[in-house]
Design an enzyme around this catalytic site. Structure first.
Site, short mmCIF file in Angstrom:
data_model
loop_
_atom_site.label_atom_id
_atom_site.label_comp_id
_atom_site.label_asym_id
_atom_site.label_seq_id
_atom_site.Cartn_x
_atom_site.Cartn_y
_atom_site.Cartn_z
N ASN A 237 0.81 -1.23 0.00
CA ASN A 237 0.00 0.00 0.00
C ASN A 237 0.85 1.28 0.00
O ASN A 237 0.46 2.28 -0.57
CB ASN A 237 -1.00 0.00 1.16
CG ASN A 237 -0.35 -0.19 2.50
OD1 ASN A 237 0.77 -0.69 2.60
ND2 ASN A 237 -1.04 0.19 3.55
N GLU B 237 8.14 3.32 14.62
CA GLU B 237 8.96 3.78 13.50
C GLU B 237 8.90 5.31 13.48
O GLU B 237 8.11 5.91 14.18
CB GLU B 237 8.44 3.22 12.19
CG GLU B 237 8.51 1.70 12.13
CD GLU B 237 8.27 1.18 10.74
OE1 GLU B 237 7.14 0.77 10.46
OE2 GLU B 237 9.23 1.22 9.92
N CYS C 16 -2.88 1.67 6.48
CA CYS C 16 -2.96 1.03 7.79
C CYS C 16 -3.62 1.94 8.81
O CYS C 16 -4.37 1.50 9.67
CB CYS C 16 -1.59 0.60 8.27
SG CYS C 16 -0.37 1.91 8.21
N GLU D 161 4.10 -3.66 12.56
CA GLU D 161 3.11 -2.61 12.30
C GLU D 161 1.99 -3.27 11.52
O GLU D 161 2.15 -3.60 10.36
CB GLU D 161 3.80 -1.48 11.52
CG GLU D 161 3.12 -0.15 11.70
CD GLU D 161 2.01 0.03 10.71
OE1 GLU D 161 0.87 -0.39 11.02
OE2 GLU D 161 2.29 0.56 9.64
#
Ligand code: NAI
Ligand code: MG
Length: 491
Positions: free
Chosen positions: A162, A471, A294, A260
């Site tokens: 994505n 992150e 996400c 993640e």
């Protein structure tokens, strides 16, 4: 850019061939896979399906490069190379955005934004290379104690389809900045931008082997990479199920891990918000990259007082969003694959069968100009109960589910009632109320009055089923380091 020439196939961008190992593309090799242009539903480029041997070669080469060169390269010199890489990304931004747009389908302006974000990641961590300081400790006289950060070694990056270039950059840049060597595996739907990024890093002066990219299927190439005993750290972004598989593989070698894993993030809209601002925010939160984000805002948690008027305006706006091939820069691009299209449709069809009211959208569609491609209409589903699958499950498509709250306290409880905990958005003109809700929400990041606000400076990651580790920001660099403490008796 001649869009018609590209879409008719008369012009095609040059694509890298093979894996990138030891500073060179390997050539396609025996086993070749196809990547698709989702906006046309057609094959777009060919790439290599990496074998366990390819992975082994890439990891051992990274290990050698780590040991022999990169870990000893002065931090300031590492910074210069990363800064040159950022400049090269900017110089080649149009070419990268074109490939990203064709390979993953997103509108070209979003792809340009992602490429700019990738350059920012390299700039940011270029400046951080020589600022990763340790500490000293207040021991009794006669002892000196200090700590410093060491690079963790070889890091593996498993990248989803994505946000191919931005996820690659936000992992690779801090890993290299910390002094690690990298092996990345992009998704089989979108292999090209990570390969191009590795070439750019090499061109910027990165020694051969410090950043290798192996392409291929998750179950083959990805599985071989995360199980490799010479990998010291894994950063995985993707689905919960695959994340769990990766975590199990990591357990065998006690490999460090950042996961993640997506979410079902709420956008909380309170009665007193600026409604124009909130409508724009909610639309962007769910329809950017057709909801395949996400941190998409896929639940609208709205106070009853403004619900009717707000949702009516929102639905009208959603229905008017332009749909088309990413190169024509519509507001809504395609979904990445027929499998995604089917998955999204399944959620909406099952909801209808349960009696859910579809306020707008609710069907697969095509590019109106060509009749081709894998598209799903911008969709909004009226108020659903807490336990509905539309409230609890990540759909990963342009489908927004509404939840009505009686007051701010109820909104908080609805927002938090999820197995995920990635991000939350808040729209209110009472900033104190916004900050109070931000304090109480169990998520990794809160956006107040602008969904997706922030940048590479701000740490990002989830709680609960959304994963762990952070992150971005200086925090993100720590994943790629190990702390060593030293104590000396000096008298
Ligand atoms: P996935 O999680 O299987 O794929 C993500 C990456 O993991 C890809 O690079 C893939 O090749 C790799 N992979 C797959 N199996 C692996 C294994 N056994 N070992 C190591 N690596 C492996 O996700 P998929 O199937 O592409 O999408 C399914 C759903 O996952 C989506 O519908 C969406 O709900 C969610 N998803 C969430 C993302 C996020 O950003 N959090 C990104 C992509 C998907
Ligand atoms: Mg593709």
């Amino acid at each position: 850019m001649n869009i018609d020439a590209i879409l008719s196939g008369a012009e095609t961008p040059a694509l890298p061939e093979g894996h990138f190992i030891s500073g060179a593309y390997t050539g396609l090799g025996a086993e070749v896979l196809e990547s698709f242009d989702a906006g046309r539903g057609q094959p777009f480029g060919r790439f290599a399906n990496g074998s366990a041997e390819d992975v082994d070669r890439a990891v051992l080469d990274a290990r050698r490069a780590f040991r022999d060169s990169w870990r000893h390269t002065a931090p300031a010199d590492r910074g210069r190379i990363l800064m040159r890489a950022a400049m090269l990304i900017r110089a080649r931004a149009e070419e990268l955005a074109l490939v990203e747009c064709l390979d993953c389908g997103k509108p070209i302006s979003e792809a340009r934004g992602d490429v700019g974000g990738a350059a920012r990641a390299f700039e940011y961590y270029a400046g951080a290379c020589d600022k990763l300081q340790g500490d000293t400790f207040p021991l009794p006289r006669g002892y000196l104690g200090y700590s410093h950060y060491e690079p963790v070694g070889v890091t593996a990056h498993v990248i989803p389809w994505n946000f191919p270039i931005s996820t690659a950059a936000r992992g690779i840049a801090p890993a290299l900045a910390a002094g690690c060597a990298v092996v990345a595996k992009p998704a089989e739907q979108t292999p090209f931008s990570a390969l191009m990024l590795a070439g750019i890093l090499y061109e910027a002066g990165l020694p051969a082997g410090v950043c290798n990219v192996v392409t291929g299927l998750g179950r083959d190439t990805g599985a071989a990479l995360v199980a490799h005993p010479q990998v010291d750290q894994i950063t995985f972004t993707g689905s919960v199920g695959t994340g769990q598989t990766v975590m199990r593989a990591a357990a065998d070698n006690v490999t460090r891990l950042v996961l993640e894993l997506g979410g079902k993030s709420p956008v909380v809209v309170l009665d007193d918000c600026d409604q124009d601002q909130a409508i724009d925010g909610v639309l962007g939160a769910i329809y950017e990259h057709a909801g395949q984000v996400c941190s998409a805002g896929s639940r609208l948690v709205i106070e009853r007082g403004i619900h009717d008027q707000f949702v009516e305006r929102l639905s009208r706006r959603a229905a008017q969003l332009s749909i088309g091939h990413g190169l024509r820069d519509p507001k809504l691009g395609p979904v990445n694959s027929p499998e995604q299209l089917e998955k999204i449709g399944g959620f909406v069809d099952r909801a209808r069968a349960r009696g859910a009211e579809v306020l707008t959208g609710g069907a697969a569609t095509v590019d109106p100009e060509t009749g081709a491609g894998w598209f799903y209409e911008p969709t909004i589903i009226a108020d659903r109960p807490r336990d509905d699958e539309l409230v609890q499950e990540e759909i990963f498509g342009p489908v927004l589910t509404v939840q009505i709250a009686e007051d701010a306290e109820h909104a908080l409880s609805l927002a938090d009632d999820s197995s995920f905990g990635l991000v939350a958005g808040l729209y209110t003109s009472d900033i104190t109320e916004g900050l109070r809700l931000a304090r109480d929400l169990d998520v990794g990041q809160v956006f107040i009055n602008e969904y997706f606000a922030g940048g590479i400076e701000v740490p990002f990651g989830g709680n609960r089923m959304s994963g762990f580790g952070r992150e971005k920001g200086l925090e993100g660099m720590k994943s790629y380091t190990k702390l060593k403490s030293v104590v000396a008796k000096i008298d």
